[in-house]
Motif scaffolding. Sequence first.
Motif, PDB file in Angstrom:
ATOM      1  N   LYS A  22       0.832  -1.222   0.000  1.00 43.50           N
ATOM      2  CA  LYS A  22       0.000   0.000   0.000  1.00 43.50           C
ATOM      3  C   LYS A  22       0.855   1.257   0.000  1.00 43.50           C
ATOM      4  N   ARG A  97      -4.072   9.638   3.444  1.00 44.80           N
ATOM      5  CA  ARG A  97      -2.761  10.200   3.740  1.00 44.80           C
ATOM      6  C   ARG A  97      -1.922  10.373   2.461  1.00 44.80           C
ATOM      7  N   GLY A 120      -6.123   9.605   6.505  1.00 48.17           N
ATOM      8  CA  GLY A 120      -5.310   8.483   6.986  1.00 48.17           C
ATOM      9  C   GLY A 120      -5.735   8.151   8.398  1.00 48.17           C
ATOM     10  N   ASP A 121      -4.974   7.295   9.031  1.00 42.65           N
ATOM     11  CA  ASP A 121      -5.351   6.824  10.353  1.00 42.65           C
ATOM     12  C   ASP A 121      -5.332   7.929  11.390  1.00 42.65           C
ATOM     13  N   ILE A 123      -4.202   8.307  14.466  1.00 45.43           N
ATOM     14  CA  ILE A 123      -3.319   7.598  15.394  1.00 45.43           C
ATOM     15  C   ILE A 123      -2.410   8.575  16.116  1.00 45.43           C
ATOM     16  N   ARG A 126      -0.258  14.210  13.144  1.00 45.32           N
ATOM     17  CA  ARG A 126       0.460  13.823  11.925  1.00 45.32           C
ATOM     18  C   ARG A 126       0.847  15.098  11.197  1.00 45.32           C
ATOM     19  N   ASP A 321       4.045   0.284  11.906  1.00 49.02           N
ATOM     20  CA  ASP A 321       2.787  -0.276  11.403  1.00 49.02           C
ATOM     21  C   ASP A 321       2.580  -1.731  11.805  1.00 49.02           C
ATOM     22  N   ARG A 347      -1.966   5.134  19.147  1.00 46.47           N
ATOM     23  CA  ARG A 347      -2.089   3.888  18.412  1.00 46.47           C
ATOM     24  C   ARG A 347      -2.272   2.672  19.316  1.00 46.47           C
ATOM     25  N   ILE A 390      -6.380   1.095  10.722  1.00 45.15           N
ATOM     26  CA  ILE A 390      -6.134  -0.063   9.855  1.00 45.15           C
ATOM     27  C   ILE A 390      -5.421  -1.214  10.577  1.00 45.15           C
ATOM     28  N   ARG A 391      -4.335  -0.906  11.279  1.00 41.24           N
ATOM     29  CA  ARG A 391      -3.551  -2.002  11.884  1.00 41.24           C
ATOM     30  C   ARG A 391      -4.194  -2.528  13.171  1.00 41.24           C
ATOM     31  N   ARG A 417      -9.192  -0.264   3.827  1.00 44.45           N
ATOM     32  CA  ARG A 417      -8.284   0.783   3.324  1.00 44.45           C
ATOM     33  C   ARG A 417      -6.964   0.182   2.868  1.00 44.45           C
TER      34      ARG A 417
HETATM   35  C1  LIG Z   1      -0.715   4.400   9.288  1.00 47.40           C
HETATM   36  C2  LIG Z   1      -0.952   3.772   8.157  1.00 47.40           C
HETATM   37  O1  LIG Z   1      -1.463   4.301   7.037  1.00 47.40           O
HETATM   38  P1  LIG Z   1      -1.717   5.850   6.655  1.00 47.40           P
HETATM   39  O2  LIG Z   1      -0.395   6.549   6.775  1.00 47.40           O
HETATM   40  O3  LIG Z   1      -2.188   5.768   5.240  1.00 47.40           O
HETATM   41  O4  LIG Z   1      -2.744   6.353   7.603  1.00 47.40           O
HETATM   42  C3  LIG Z   1      -0.637   2.324   8.008  1.00 47.40           C
HETATM   43  O5  LIG Z   1      -0.582   1.860   6.846  1.00 47.40           O
HETATM   44  O6  LIG Z   1      -0.472   1.618   9.019  1.00 47.40           O
END
Ligand SMILES: C=C(OP(=O)(O)O)C(=O)O
Length: 436
Positions: A22, A97, A120-121, A123, A126, A321, A347, A390-391, A417
Amino acid sequence: MGTFQIEGGKALKGEITPQGAKNEALQVLCTVLLTTEKVTITNIPDIIDVNKLITLLGNLGVKIKKNGHGSYTFQADEVNVGYLETEAFKKEGGSLRGSIMIVGPLLARFGKGYIPKPGGDKIGRRRLDTHFEGFINLGAKFRYNREDHFYGVETTERLKGTYMLLDEASVTGTANIVMAAVLAEGITTIYNAACEPYLQQLCTMLNSMGAKITGVGSNKLIIEGVDQLGGCEHRILPDMIEIGSWIGLAAMTRSEITIKDVSWDNLGQIPNVFRKLGITIERRGDDIFIPAHKDGYQIKTDIDGSILTIADAPWPGFTPDLLSIVLVVATQAKGEVLIHQKMFESRLFFVDKLIDMGAKIILCDPHRAIVIGHNFQSQLKATTMTSPDIRAGVSLLIAALSAKGTSTIQNIEQIDRGYERIGERLTAIGANIVRV
Ligand SMILES: C=C(OP(=O)(O)O)C(=O)O
Ligand SMILES: CC(=O)N[C@H]1[C@@H](OP(=O)(O)OP(=O)(O)OC[C@H]2O[C@@H](n3ccc(=O)[nH]c3=O)[C@H](O)[C@@H]2O)O[C@H](CO)[C@@H](O)[C@@H]1O
């Protein structure tokens, strides 16, 4: 909001082939904006984030031809830069993202690049400072509209190569600056560059388009600007995060699984980190073979006997990740481990769900969690949960597959995603997952 219903507690068996990466796909798709010629990319994963970026390229006027599964040819000979100023772009452009990486190529080729705050996540914070400081160093003017979180860079002259020391080794930041610098006048040196395989692949691809980048794979990239780039063909590497996810899945469900064509040489620390958890990982050609861990797996300690710590770090350190996956796998190991998520602040909160399922975890603070493994003496209990990112989503899915009974995971768009047809692919090796 999509939902998975999972019947857990069953061993799986068989072969699984990883999708294309990805995070590499999001980078290399943006390179197509750097040339008027045709660029063919293969092994593109069919996942929400990547498909959104392909749609965005189409909205920018890029011609897109699908050649077959995972293979596309792009041609950006008539780019509509005006699209960047539309309401549609403001609404859609930031929904992932990866879209941030259109800015570097557009700035280099058309003198302007805009982007709404990328998604994006969720988490933790960013920041995008590294990206924009890089563009400013190359001579661009920066503006930021706080009200609608809209970022922009512009220049009326060709970008100029320079020396820069990045404030942090940002993955997408490095990619963005590299894609701007390849068409700049003169030499750009990027020190403290990120060097994940995603970036190595990006630089190799750009070189095959005519760029002059040296230092690929290190944290010092030297880029001699060229006047134009041509077309190329590029194949995306297997997704190392998916590979790590399947290693974790195999161990925790005590399944015998072969992960096909993993590109071992590009996995860095990943096999070793799982081995530290006591998981047997066999190299068979370019495949990974994980035997069924009938007797469980024992976490190693440090040489002096102290508790193992697994922490993330920029490449060649361990990728952040995969920390959520490592954490869930540790809940059934024999022994203890401290998981230290240094990069992201939010996270680890998903561990509450694992605790509800019966896992022994102490969340020390937003960055650190201690996991005390059950050694399969006690099975996790099935439950209903929501996938926060996602994770974490995939970690909860792995937990559900190892748990006794039927679990429900909501908000599975988060998982979609980044994981292609995950339900079908895991069902093919014996999982009981239904999309409802
Ligand atoms: C944090 C991730 O993706 P992104 O940066 O697209 O949010 C990820 O792939 O774990
Ligand atoms: C689309 C994409 O490719 N996403 C990946 C990319 O996101 P992305 O490129 O957005 O992540 P960055 O590398 O910019 O940074 C991630 C986080 O780590 C922090 N940081 C970064 C570098 C550093 O040396 N020290 C530090 O603390 C940053 O402040 C930020 O909070 O890289 C992340 C870090 O590997 C991955 O989790 C994401 O999956």
